[in-house]
Design an enzyme around this catalytic site. Structure first.
Site, PDB file in Angstrom:
ATOM      1  N   CYS A  49       0.833  -1.196   0.000  1.00 42.00           N
ATOM      2  CA  CYS A  49       0.000   0.000   0.000  1.00 42.00           C
ATOM      3  C   CYS A  49       0.877   1.259   0.000  1.00 42.00           C
ATOM      4  O   CYS A  49       1.709   1.434  -0.892  1.00 42.00           O
ATOM      5  CB  CYS A  49      -0.960  -0.047   1.185  1.00 42.00           C
ATOM      6  SG  CYS A  49      -2.192   1.271   1.211  1.00 42.00           S
ATOM      7  N   ASP A  59      -8.558  -5.378  -6.208  1.00 43.25           N
ATOM      8  CA  ASP A  59      -8.278  -4.353  -5.205  1.00 43.25           C
ATOM      9  C   ASP A  59      -9.314  -3.237  -5.332  1.00 43.25           C
ATOM     10  O   ASP A  59      -9.370  -2.548  -6.348  1.00 43.25           O
ATOM     11  CB  ASP A  59      -6.862  -3.806  -5.425  1.00 43.25           C
ATOM     12  CG  ASP A  59      -6.485  -2.713  -4.452  1.00 43.25           C
ATOM     13  OD1 ASP A  59      -7.276  -2.416  -3.538  1.00 43.25           O
ATOM     14  OD2 ASP A  59      -5.375  -2.158  -4.604  1.00 43.25           O
ATOM     15  N   HIS A  74      -6.822  -5.899  -1.781  1.00 44.10           N
ATOM     16  CA  HIS A  74      -5.739  -4.951  -1.485  1.00 44.10           C
ATOM     17  C   HIS A  74      -4.730  -5.483  -0.475  1.00 44.10           C
ATOM     18  O   HIS A  74      -3.527  -5.391  -0.688  1.00 44.10           O
ATOM     19  CB  HIS A  74      -6.340  -3.644  -0.963  1.00 44.10           C
ATOM     20  CG  HIS A  74      -5.325  -2.564  -0.740  1.00 44.10           C
ATOM     21  ND1 HIS A  74      -4.713  -1.905  -1.786  1.00 44.10           N
ATOM     22  CD2 HIS A  74      -4.813  -2.033   0.404  1.00 44.10           C
ATOM     23  CE1 HIS A  74      -3.852  -1.018  -1.291  1.00 44.10           C
ATOM     24  NE2 HIS A  74      -3.900  -1.072   0.029  1.00 44.10           N
TER      25      HIS A  74
END
Length: 422
Positions: free
Chosen positions: A234, A328, A362
């Site tokens: 991330c 995601d 994600h």
């Protein structure tokens, strides 16, 4: 007599667990339940229904679940499907050295567990899942501005160095760092905000802080130079990509669903300044407390007015491994990577690899981690929908981990990788 054989009983979390049940009647329906309590005392559970074969046996490597938390052949499904009793809670191991997660496996005849929750199982077994192998050392790092935790493999060393970073999560999570050390890397789990005396809020990302961390790691007598690898998830992946471009200490970079443009928080490195893609706050102006998707929060990185926000990855000297969850729902990861790869190819920089995982969301966490569809994100003060589905996401976690290890071993010049066993 029903028997449950589980091997291994004690293992690292990146190792599969095999379950075999014998002594049931042919075609008998049984329920298998997995459960654990995390360090906050929150209960996680999963269950699946299986039928005995003609010999009265059930082998989870071959047998298919007919229902429960998943269906079909999924040998590690009970671990992958562990779900918290408290909504929006994510399974995180804080004490990675001192204790394992203890997962209890219970077998019930028929669907007794459903009709009578207090019914005792016919057989049980508890397994231990560790993030750190015996002999892995944990060292708190407080040097200069750098804050984090260094994990060292057992033995005299030297070991290739890797910096590991997570996203916009307050504090520090150490699971991937401990596991990297268990596989032969000197791994620095690096905090960059809201940890000890670091700023509680990031107004700007100073890349010199991350350069300082790389130099610190390379100075350690047990770290093999001359360069380090970087792994980031991330926001950590976004920072890792910037490090690949600007820091000469970086030899290999892995980005797990990291944006290829600077998002929200601007980045500075000496005279270099990259503004952040703007965040739209409209999604969070709604007063209800239900989970949100962040997919439309970040500005469109392809728009001409935001071209200056792109990380100039065409200038990266070190190889890059992009790991992308196709589902995601947070950061449009595939769109970001497609855009960056097109730029890199245009400038004849082909020093990259892209792995796209269908069904993955994600939060691509260390292997063996349960699928987390949504959880509370303190940085946004709301629960966030991460995307993905159980089978595809957890397979991506397991498969990408092996790709990460191979990539780092290759580019950090490891001839004989360390393999730690419990």
């Amino acid at each position: 007599m029903v028997k449950l054989a589980v091997t291994p009983v004690t293992s690292l979390v990146d190792e599969p667990v095999r379950m075999h049940i014998s002594g049931v009647r042919p075609n008998q329906l049984v329920t298998i339940r997995a459960s654990l309590r995390d360090e906050k005392g929150i209960l996680f559970q999963s269950r699946a229904f299986y039928r005995g074969d003609a010999a009265g046996e059930i082998d989870l490597e071959q047998s298919e679940s007919s229902g429960g938390c998943y269906q079909g052949r999924l040998p590690m499904g009970l671990f992958w499907a562990l779900t918290p009793e408290t909504p929006f809670h994510m399974l995180v191991k804080r004490d990675v050295i001192g204790s394992p997660f203890k997962v209890k496996l219970d077998v019930f005849e028929s669907e007794e567990m459903v009709s009578d929750p207090d019914k005792d199982p016919v057989v049980s077994q508890t397994v231990e899942r560790w993030y750190a192998a015996p002999g892995v050392q944990r060292m708190q790092i407080r040097e200069g501005r750098v804050r984090g935790v260094l994990f060292l493999p057992p033995g005299d060393g030297q070991f290739p160095g890797v910096i590991n970073m997570n996203g916009l999560v307050e504090g520090l999570t150490e699971m991937r760092g401990a596991l990297l050390a268990s596989r032969g890397f000197a791994a620095l789990s690096l905090a960059f905000f809201a940890y000890e005396d670091l700023p509680s809020f990031l107004a700007e990302m100073d890349l010199e802080y991350f350069e300082e961390a790389a130099k610190l790691l390379l100075r350690h007598p047990k770290v093999l130079g001359p360069k380090v690898g970087v792994v980031g998830l991330c926001k950590g992946g976004e920072i890792a990509l910037a490090m690949a471009v600007y820091l000469k200490q970086v030899a290999a970079t892995v980005s797990l669903n990291g944006a290829t443009s600077i998002t929200g928080i601007p980045l500075r490195y000496g005279d270099v300044y990259i503004p952040g893609l703007p965040f739209s706050t409209e999604e969070f102006s709604i007063t209800d407390s239900g989970p949100k998707t962040l997919q439309n929060v970040i500005g469109d990185h392809r728009a001409p007015e935001y071209e200056q926000c792109a990380i100039p990855l065409e200038r990266a000297k070190a190889p890059i491994l992009f790991i992308v969850g196709e589902n995601d729902s947070t950061g449009k990861s595939k769109m970001f990577v497609d855009y960056a790869v097109a730029r890199m190819r245009k400038h004849n920089n082909l020093n990259f690899q892209v792995l796209v995982y269908p069904g993955a969301g994600h939060l691509i966490e260390p292997p063996g981690s349960p699928f987390c569809a949504m959880s509370y994100l303190s940085s946004f003060a709301v629960p966030v929908i991460w995307g993905g589905e159980l089978r595809g996401h957890c397979m991506a976690q397991d498969q990408s981990w092996q790709e990460i290890l191979h990539f780092l071993q290759k580019h950090l010049a490891i001839r004989y990788p360390v393999v730690c066993k419990l």
